[in-house]
Structures are given as structure tokens and as C-alpha cells.
Design a protein around this motif. Structure first.
Motif, mmCIF file in Angstrom:
data_model
loop_
_atom_site.group_PDB
_atom_site.id
_atom_site.type_symbol
_atom_site.label_atom_id
_atom_site.label_comp_id
_atom_site.label_asym_id
_atom_site.label_seq_id
_atom_site.Cartn_x
_atom_site.Cartn_y
_atom_site.Cartn_z
ATOM 1 N N GLY A 51 -1.931 -31.196 76.743
ATOM 2 C CA GLY A 51 -0.389 -31.772 76.499
ATOM 3 C C GLY A 51 -0.574 -32.832 75.620
ATOM 4 N N SER A 54 0.644 -31.459 72.349
ATOM 5 C CA SER A 54 1.620 -31.134 72.595
ATOM 6 C C SER A 54 2.825 -32.200 72.437
ATOM 7 C CB SER A 54 2.166 -30.131 73.671
ATOM 8 O OG SER A 54 1.778 -30.881 75.015
ATOM 9 N N ALA A 55 2.479 -33.244 72.958
ATOM 10 C CA ALA A 55 3.371 -34.115 73.488
ATOM 11 C C ALA A 55 2.485 -35.549 71.854
ATOM 12 C CB ALA A 55 2.752 -34.949 74.286
ATOM 13 N N MET A 78 5.887 -39.181 80.807
ATOM 14 C CA MET A 78 6.096 -37.627 80.672
ATOM 15 C C MET A 78 5.549 -36.957 81.837
ATOM 16 S SD MET A 78 3.916 -37.010 77.121
ATOM 17 C CE MET A 78 2.568 -38.585 76.634
ATOM 18 N N ASP A 79 5.989 -35.446 81.878
ATOM 19 C CA ASP A 79 5.537 -35.144 83.226
ATOM 20 C C ASP A 79 5.368 -33.336 81.998
ATOM 21 O OD1 ASP A 79 6.160 -36.545 85.315
ATOM 22 O OD2 ASP A 79 8.186 -36.409 84.864
ATOM 23 N N PHE A 80 3.766 -32.982 82.134
ATOM 24 C CA PHE A 80 3.910 -31.930 82.075
ATOM 25 C C PHE A 80 4.098 -30.909 82.541
ATOM 26 C CE2 PHE A 80 0.830 -34.834 80.227
ATOM 27 C CZ PHE A 80 1.561 -34.488 78.676
ATOM 28 N N TYR A 90 8.449 -25.035 69.928
ATOM 29 C CA TYR A 90 9.252 -25.344 70.727
ATOM 30 C C TYR A 90 9.832 -26.472 70.477
ATOM 31 C CZ TYR A 90 5.278 -23.640 73.389
ATOM 32 O OH TYR A 90 4.065 -23.358 73.840
ATOM 33 N N MET A 121 9.529 -27.796 78.526
ATOM 34 C CA MET A 121 7.893 -27.772 79.006
ATOM 35 C C MET A 121 7.138 -29.064 79.271
ATOM 36 S SD MET A 121 8.123 -24.637 78.265
ATOM 37 C CE MET A 121 6.452 -24.286 77.571
ATOM 38 N N VAL A 122 7.932 -30.127 78.716
ATOM 39 C CA VAL A 122 7.289 -31.738 78.655
ATOM 40 C C VAL A 122 9.183 -32.549 78.662
ATOM 41 C CG1 VAL A 122 6.232 -33.214 77.705
ATOM 42 C CG2 VAL A 122 5.223 -31.189 77.761
ATOM 43 N N LYS A 123 8.894 -33.885 79.648
ATOM 44 C CA LYS A 123 10.035 -34.208 79.628
ATOM 45 C C LYS A 123 9.556 -35.236 79.880
ATOM 46 C CE LYS A 123 11.634 -34.100 84.729
ATOM 47 N NZ LYS A 123 13.002 -33.698 84.961
ATOM 48 N N GLY A 124 10.531 -36.620 79.390
ATOM 49 C CA GLY A 124 9.986 -37.967 79.511
ATOM 50 C C GLY A 124 11.122 -38.816 78.656
#
Length: 135
Positions: A51, A54-55, A78-80, A90, A121-124
């Protein structure tokens, strides 16, 4: 100068060699990331990226592209939401949602979506400081 609503997007992907290098660098050698046979027995059926690898696109962009050089990364929430895989494309999106002129800080929405299926996929959100670009 930065303004609320300013945004930026960039596409990216990672290779398995980059995932392996990240595993070696961080010591996170969980086989879910680096072992095809192990990963084939998981719900994902193949290795998933770390994770934080990716972030890491957030750090690259905020420090060098948007808002760019001189930014100080203060925090990241962030949330995965979904697994991410090597050699898939991406898109990372950034949007300024708040500015604190007195503290020279900004809150920036950070989102990674799959180019293939448009799923998040990931947000934050990140908080950055930039003495020259925040009035």
C-alpha cells in the motif's frame, strides 16, 4: 499562487522489480507482495503491491510536481480500498480543498484510480506547507 480547486493528475505504474526493491528496502517481505505461489492461494490470486509503495506517488507529486519544489509534507490520511497490481496503469489525482494563508498550509484531496476500470483504489487527504505558493 495556489487556489482552492486547483488540481493535478498523473498516470503511473510499478513493476515487480520495483515492488521487490521496496520490499528489500523496507524489510516488508510479506510473501503476498513477492511470491507468486503464495499469492496464488490468496483471494487476490497474484501478488499485490505494498500500500505504501502505491501511495508513494503522493509524496513524489506533492514534493516535485504539484504544488512542487519547496513543499513540506505535513500529514497524509488514506484508505486502501482495493488491491493494486504491478504493470497496471493508475491515475493519481490531487485537488486543493482548503488553504490556510496564515500558516501557509493547504489540504489536498488525494485519490488513486485504476485507468482500466475507473475504480478508486486509494483515497485520502494530505496537508502540505509551502511558504512561497500559499498567500
Amino acid at each position: 499562487m495556489l487556489s482552492i480547486g486547483d488540481n493535478y493528475a498523473t498516470n503511473f505504474s510499478f513493476t515487480q522489480n520495483q515492488v521487490n526493491a521496496f520490499a528489500e528496502l523496507t524489510g516488508d517481505t510479506n510473501p503476498i507482495h513477492i511470491d507468486d505461489e503464495f499469492a496464488s492461494k490468496t483471494p487476490f490470486k497474484k501478488p499485490i503491491m505494498h500500500g505504501f509503495l502505491s501511495a508513494s506517488i503522493f509524496s513524489r507529486v506533492l514534493g516535485t510536481e504539484f504544488p512542487g519544489n519547496g513543499s513540506v509534507y505535513l500529514s497524509q490520511q488514506m484508505d486502501f480500498l482495493r488491491p493494486m497490481f504491478v504493470n497496471e496503469e493508475y491515475e493519481a489525482n490531487f485537488e486543493i480543498t482548503e488553504i490556510d494563508s496564515r500558516r501557509k498550509t493547504a489540504i489536498i484531496k488525494t485519490i488513486i484510480t485504476s485507468v482500466a476500470n475507473k475504480k478508486v483504489m486509494v483515497k485520502g487527504e494530505a496537508k502540505i506547507m509551502h511558504k512561497e505558493l500559499i498567500a
